[in-house]
Structure formats: C-alpha cells, structure tokens
Design a protein around this motif. Structure first.
Motif, short mmCIF file in Angstrom:
data_model
loop_
_atom_site.label_atom_id
_atom_site.label_comp_id
_atom_site.label_asym_id
_atom_site.label_seq_id
_atom_site.Cartn_x
_atom_site.Cartn_y
_atom_site.Cartn_z
N GLU A 166 6.32 57.08 73.04
CA GLU A 166 7.23 57.74 73.94
C GLU A 166 7.90 58.72 72.96
O GLU A 166 8.04 59.99 73.31
N ASN A 167 8.66 58.08 72.03
CA ASN A 167 9.53 59.16 71.21
C ASN A 167 8.58 60.12 70.38
O ASN A 167 9.29 61.31 70.26
N GLU A 168 7.54 59.96 70.01
CA GLU A 168 6.55 60.92 69.31
C GLU A 168 6.30 62.04 70.02
O GLU A 168 6.05 63.22 69.52
N SER A 169 6.42 62.11 71.40
CA SER A 169 6.16 63.45 71.97
C SER A 169 7.39 64.23 72.30
O SER A 169 7.34 65.34 72.73
N GLN A 170 8.58 63.54 71.92
CA GLN A 170 9.78 64.31 72.12
C GLN A 170 9.82 65.20 70.84
O GLN A 170 9.23 64.97 69.69
N ARG A 226 14.44 62.89 66.83
CA ARG A 226 13.44 63.14 67.96
C ARG A 226 14.08 63.05 69.22
O ARG A 226 14.57 61.83 69.53
N TRP A 249 15.01 64.84 73.35
CA TRP A 249 15.01 66.04 74.36
C TRP A 249 16.26 66.51 74.52
O TRP A 249 16.74 67.60 75.25
N TRP A 306 7.34 70.70 68.22
CA TRP A 306 7.17 70.06 69.26
C TRP A 306 5.51 70.29 69.31
O TRP A 306 5.15 71.32 68.87
N ASN A 307 4.81 69.48 69.81
CA ASN A 307 3.42 69.32 69.82
C ASN A 307 3.01 69.70 71.61
O ASN A 307 3.35 68.93 72.50
N GLU A 349 1.15 67.47 73.65
CA GLU A 349 1.80 66.22 74.24
C GLU A 349 2.85 66.47 75.16
O GLU A 349 3.16 65.71 75.70
N SER A 350 3.63 67.75 75.07
CA SER A 350 4.71 68.02 75.88
C SER A 350 4.75 69.50 76.07
O SER A 350 4.31 70.14 75.49
N SER A 351 5.53 69.78 77.16
CA SER A 351 6.13 71.13 77.27
C SER A 351 7.14 71.58 76.09
O SER A 351 7.62 70.80 75.29
#
Length: 136
Positions: A2-6, A61, A63, A102-103, A106-108
């Motif tokens: 979960e942390n990686e998408s942050q 990492r 939000w 950010w990627n 994987e995320s907005s």
C-alpha cells in the motif's frame, strides 16, 4: 504494498541569493541541512549560480502533504521573524518547495493543500510557495 502507491514527498525551505550561508545560520539561530556557495562545485552537483541555505525534511511516502509541511514549519517555530528580517535586509529569496513523485499507473496525482496557519507562516517568512509534481 500500500505504501508504494503513495507519492514520494520532499519538502524544504530554501533561502537563495548573494550571502554567506554559515553567517545566515548564526543570524537566524538555525543550522541548515544543506548549503551551497555560488560557483563552488559540490561533488557531481551542478555548479550553483547563487548561494543557498536549505532546511529540509527527509523524503517520505505519504498522501499527507499538509503534515509534512507542518513538520518543517515546526522546525522553524520561533525563528520566522529573524528569517524575515535577515532575508529582507539582504534581499534574499525565500521559498517553500513541495516536490512529489508518483506513479500514474498506480494512483491519481497527489493533492497539495495548505492550512490557513501554514499560509500565515509563509507570509511571516516572506516566502513564496513552489509545488512540483512529477509522474514517474
């Protein structure tokens, strides 16, 4: 994970211009995390075009951009007036920089919001705000 998408976030206050960063530290009562002198190469780094004094938070990492800015501003607490006085007297630039990577697969894109208190603190510092968002 979960942390990686942050987003990976870096927040720092940068003072730039024509000045001695070590003397600036003494005048404002804070030690910089990083300094540079105009024209002096620092390893593989590009030769700086101006002197700089940076106070920064470790990359993390998250939000919670507002929380990282709070952490940096807490380090400045009680020194805002000195920073403003010295930077105005020597015509130095002050900027709070928020950088996020950010990627997009994987995320907005991360949102950057600042509280009224944070904006007031930037005003007391006489600081600009610079936000850089990088998709990687």
């Amino acid at each position: 994970m979960e942390n990686e998408s942050q987003p990976l976030v870096r927040v720092y206050l940068s003072v730039t211009g024509d000045f001695d960063p070590l003397n600036f530290s003494e005048l404002v009562g804070l030690r910089a995390d990083r300094t540079a002198r105009r024209g002096e190469r620092d390893g593989a780094r590009v030769v700086p075009r101006c002197d700089s004094w940076d106070l920064e938070m470790a990359e993390r990492r998250t939000w919670d951009m507002e929380g990282v800015v709070d952490d940096l501003l807490a380090r400045l607490a009680g020194h805002e007036a000195q920073i403003n006085a010295v930077t105005r007297a020597h015509d130095l630039g002050v900027v709070l920089r928020i950088v996020a990577y950010w990627n997009p697969a994987e995320s907005s894109a991360p949102a950057v919001t600042l509280s009224v208190q944070q904006i007031a603190c930037l005003a007391r510092l006489g600081a600009f705000l610079d936000v850089d968002l990088y998709a990687s």
